[in-house]
Motif scaffolding. Structure first.
Motif, mmCIF file in Angstrom:
data_model
loop_
_atom_site.group_PDB
_atom_site.id
_atom_site.type_symbol
_atom_site.label_atom_id
_atom_site.label_comp_id
_atom_site.label_asym_id
_atom_site.label_seq_id
_atom_site.Cartn_x
_atom_site.Cartn_y
_atom_site.Cartn_z
ATOM 1 N N ARG A 34 0.302 3.669 -3.093
ATOM 2 C CA ARG A 34 -0.453 4.899 -2.843
ATOM 3 C C ARG A 34 0.377 6.029 -2.234
ATOM 4 N N LEU B 225 -6.922 11.961 5.148
ATOM 5 C CA LEU B 225 -7.023 11.118 3.948
ATOM 6 C C LEU B 225 -8.339 11.391 3.231
ATOM 7 N N TRP B 226 -9.409 11.460 3.989
ATOM 8 C CA TRP B 226 -10.734 11.703 3.419
ATOM 9 C C TRP B 226 -10.797 13.064 2.725
ATOM 10 N N GLU C 287 -3.752 14.695 3.520
ATOM 11 C CA GLU C 287 -2.714 13.886 4.175
ATOM 12 C C GLU C 287 -1.450 13.939 3.317
ATOM 13 N N THR D 270 -4.571 0.113 6.551
ATOM 14 C CA THR D 270 -4.955 -1.058 5.755
ATOM 15 C C THR D 270 -4.380 -2.334 6.354
ATOM 16 N N ILE E 166 0.832 -1.204 0.000
ATOM 17 C CA ILE E 166 0.000 0.000 0.000
ATOM 18 C C ILE E 166 0.870 1.259 0.000
ATOM 19 N N TYR F 87 1.023 6.732 0.901
ATOM 20 C CA TYR F 87 0.522 7.258 2.170
ATOM 21 C C TYR F 87 0.880 6.264 3.265
ATOM 22 N N LYS G 70 1.896 12.841 1.465
ATOM 23 C CA LYS G 70 2.366 11.577 0.908
ATOM 24 C C LYS G 70 3.801 11.312 1.362
ATOM 25 N N ASN H 69 -5.560 11.251 10.945
ATOM 26 C CA ASN H 69 -5.031 10.825 9.652
ATOM 27 C C ASN H 69 -6.164 10.396 8.719
ATOM 28 N N ILE H 70 -7.159 9.704 9.272
ATOM 29 C CA ILE H 70 -8.298 9.271 8.472
ATOM 30 C C ILE H 70 -9.036 10.487 7.904
ATOM 31 N N SER I 227 0.118 6.478 6.446
ATOM 32 C CA SER I 227 -1.031 6.254 7.318
ATOM 33 C C SER I 227 -2.030 5.294 6.680
ATOM 34 N N LEU I 228 -2.282 5.441 5.393
ATOM 35 C CA LEU I 228 -3.192 4.523 4.702
ATOM 36 C C LEU I 228 -2.637 3.106 4.719
#
Length: 112
Positions: free
Chosen positions: A48, A96-97, A101, A57, A44, A50, A103, A92-93, A52-53
């Motif tokens: 992507r 991201l939304w 956030e 995940t 991930i 990120y 990279k 962080n969420i 945090s993502l």
């Protein structure tokens, strides 16, 4: 160990190294699940960019892999840790939304 690194007393219960400690705990309890967590994070993060993502995940999938590889006890523990991790990474969420956030490899905002 996870809670102590996620809510460090010396940092006013903020900050910490919860994801790294989560990896260490998984590696200690079942190295296969720990390596799957690391591989998920890496895929991930590369795809992507990120961190945090990638961490979220990997945390979301860790209980599933723990159940498949080890059984219900490790899956339940991983699920509980993942819930705490999601709670701690709520900002962080939100970023991201919202698309704000940073990279991996991007410049950090300058302090004013």
């Amino acid at each position: 160990a996870f809670l102590g690194h996620t809510f460090p007393i010396w940092l006013g219960f903020k900050g910490g190294k919860g994801v790294a400690t989560y990896i260490g705990v998984l590696l200690a309890l079942n190295w296969i699940v720990g390596l799957i967590f690391c591989a998920t994070w890496l895929v991930i993060a590369v795809a992507r960019r990120y961190s945090s993502l990638a961490a979220l995940t990997a945390a979301a999938t860790a209980p599933i892999f723990a159940y498949v590889v080890s059984g219900l006890e490790l899956a339940a523990a991983a699920g509980a840790v993942s819930i705490v991790l999601f709670f701690r990474h709520w900002s962080n969420i939100v970023r991201l939304w919202n698309g704000s956030e940073p990279k991996i490899g991007s410049e950090k905002p300058k302090a004013q």
